[in-house]
Design a protein around this motif. Structure first.
Motif, short mmCIF file in Angstrom:
data_model
loop_
_atom_site.label_atom_id
_atom_site.label_comp_id
_atom_site.label_asym_id
_atom_site.label_seq_id
_atom_site.Cartn_x
_atom_site.Cartn_y
_atom_site.Cartn_z
N LEU A 1 97.00 -79.82 -22.02
CA LEU A 1 96.61 -80.97 -22.85
C LEU A 1 97.64 -81.09 -23.96
N GLU A 2 98.31 -82.23 -24.02
CA GLU A 2 99.31 -82.43 -25.05
C GLU A 2 98.67 -82.44 -26.42
N ASN A 3 99.30 -81.73 -27.35
CA ASN A 3 98.86 -81.71 -28.74
C ASN A 3 98.82 -83.14 -29.29
N PRO A 4 97.89 -83.45 -30.22
CA PRO A 4 97.82 -84.81 -30.77
C PRO A 4 99.12 -85.36 -31.34
N THR A 5 100.09 -84.51 -31.65
CA THR A 5 101.38 -85.02 -32.16
C THR A 5 102.20 -85.73 -31.08
N GLY A 6 101.84 -85.50 -29.81
CA GLY A 6 102.56 -86.15 -28.72
C GLY A 6 103.94 -85.58 -28.45
N SER A 7 104.16 -84.32 -28.80
CA SER A 7 105.52 -83.77 -28.73
C SER A 7 106.01 -83.46 -27.32
N LEU A 8 105.13 -83.46 -26.32
CA LEU A 8 105.60 -83.22 -24.95
C LEU A 8 106.31 -84.44 -24.38
N GLN A 9 106.21 -85.56 -25.08
CA GLN A 9 106.89 -86.77 -24.61
C GLN A 9 107.82 -87.33 -25.71
N GLU A 10 108.33 -86.40 -26.53
CA GLU A 10 109.19 -86.80 -27.64
C GLU A 10 110.44 -87.52 -27.13
N THR A 11 111.00 -87.01 -26.04
CA THR A 11 112.12 -87.70 -25.39
C THR A 11 111.84 -87.75 -23.90
N ARG A 12 112.55 -88.65 -23.22
CA ARG A 12 112.39 -88.77 -21.77
C ARG A 12 112.83 -87.46 -21.08
N GLN A 13 113.87 -86.82 -21.63
CA GLN A 13 114.36 -85.57 -21.03
C GLN A 13 113.31 -84.47 -21.11
N ALA B 1 110.02 -84.89 -21.42
CA ALA B 1 108.90 -85.27 -20.54
C ALA B 1 109.23 -84.99 -19.08
N ALA B 2 110.47 -85.29 -18.68
CA ALA B 2 110.87 -85.06 -17.29
C ALA B 2 110.90 -83.57 -16.97
N GLN B 3 111.37 -82.77 -17.91
CA GLN B 3 111.43 -81.33 -17.67
C GLN B 3 110.04 -80.71 -17.62
N VAL B 4 109.15 -81.17 -18.51
CA VAL B 4 107.76 -80.70 -18.48
C VAL B 4 107.14 -81.02 -17.12
N ALA B 5 107.36 -82.23 -16.64
CA ALA B 5 106.80 -82.64 -15.34
C ALA B 5 107.34 -81.76 -14.22
N ALA B 6 108.65 -81.49 -14.24
CA ALA B 6 109.25 -80.66 -13.19
C ALA B 6 108.67 -79.25 -13.19
N ILE B 7 108.46 -78.69 -14.38
CA ILE B 7 107.90 -77.34 -14.48
C ILE B 7 106.47 -77.32 -13.96
N LEU B 8 105.66 -78.33 -14.34
CA LEU B 8 104.27 -78.36 -13.90
C LEU B 8 104.16 -78.61 -12.39
N ALA B 9 105.13 -79.32 -11.83
CA ALA B 9 105.14 -79.51 -10.38
C ALA B 9 105.30 -78.17 -9.68
N GLU B 10 106.06 -77.26 -10.29
CA GLU B 10 106.26 -75.93 -9.72
C GLU B 10 105.05 -75.03 -9.92
N THR B 11 104.43 -75.13 -11.10
CA THR B 11 103.31 -74.21 -11.40
C THR B 11 101.98 -74.69 -10.82
N GLY B 12 101.87 -75.98 -10.49
CA GLY B 12 100.63 -76.51 -9.93
C GLY B 12 99.60 -76.93 -10.96
N HIS B 13 100.00 -77.05 -12.21
CA HIS B 13 99.07 -77.48 -13.27
C HIS B 13 99.06 -79.00 -13.40
N GLY B 14 97.96 -79.52 -13.95
CA GLY B 14 97.87 -80.93 -14.29
C GLY B 14 98.35 -81.15 -15.72
N LEU B 15 98.35 -82.43 -16.14
CA LEU B 15 98.85 -82.80 -17.45
C LEU B 15 97.99 -83.92 -18.04
N VAL B 16 97.49 -83.70 -19.25
CA VAL B 16 96.75 -84.73 -19.98
C VAL B 16 97.58 -85.10 -21.20
N MET B 17 98.04 -86.35 -21.23
CA MET B 17 98.96 -86.81 -22.27
C MET B 17 98.20 -87.56 -23.37
#
Length: 200
Positions: free
Chosen positions: A74-86, A88-104
């Motif tokens: 769950l992204e912190n209320p500051t929204g820092s997991l999507q601070e830049t496109r890079q 956000a893209a890297q977070v997505a790639a890592i979660l695709a490997e670990t099998g976790h979901g993402l709540v933005m």
């Protein structure tokens, strides 16, 4: 980490999910306590300001290690997991490997959610934070009504609240009202899984 924890929620009647900060003094223990009661857990995640690629890898590994049974981040209320496109893209790639979901957190055009879905990561943008400004119970119940209306239109929404007495009582009172089977409170993983289903 407040006075309400797993021990005070044994009789809680709905399958809510609990987000635990990686900085919690006993994150793994708290997660195990909620899991033992049948609740899903998420890890509350944020990224340091100006994060570079190496920072993202280290931070994400730390989040997963802190709450090993988490189903999603769950992204912190500051929204820092999507601070830049890079980032956000890297977070997505890592979660695709670990099998976790993402709540933005809601932010702009929800680009981070779209990037995650493109990677096959179950991802949903939070519909509303319903008690982040200390809202009283009546306001919380009205916000939950709005969420129910949206869920009927869209199939499901995710709401975020804090573990405080007013929020718990408002949620219980709201959840016990008869809605003739038109709405169901479900674990976060149910809504996340549905995010990957293409609309017909």
């Amino acid at each position: 980490s407040g006075p309400l924890g797993p021990s005070g929620l044994e009789a809680f009647p709905f399958p809510v999910s609990f987000a635990i900060a990686a900085t919690h003094p006993d994150a793994a223990g708290a997660a195990a306590g909620y899991r033992a009661l049948g609740f899903e857990v998420l890890v509350l995640g944020d990224m340091p300001a100006g994060a570079q690629a190496s920072d993202v890898e280290v931070t994400m590994a730390g989040l997963m290690g802190a709450v090993p049974e988490a189903v999603a981040v769950l992204e912190n209320p500051t929204g820092s997991l999507q601070e830049t496109r890079q980032v956000a893209a890297q977070v997505a790639a890592i979660l695709a490997e670990t099998g976790h979901g993402l709540v933005m957190q809601p932010k702009g055009l929800n680009t981070a959610q779209k990037l995650a879905l493109r990677e096959g990561v179950p991802a949903v943008t939070l519909f509303r934070d319903f008690d982040g400004e200390g809202q009283e119970a009546g306001v919380i119940r009205r916000t939950l009504d709005q969420a129910a209306f949206r869920a009927r239109q869209e199939g499901g929404v995710i709401m975020m609240g804090r573990l405080r007495a007013d929020t718990i009582s408002a949620l219980v009172l709201w959840g016990l009202q008869d809605r003739s089977g038109t709405i169901a409170l479900v674990p976060v993983s149910t809504v996340l899984k549905e995010s990957l289903i293409e609309p017909e």
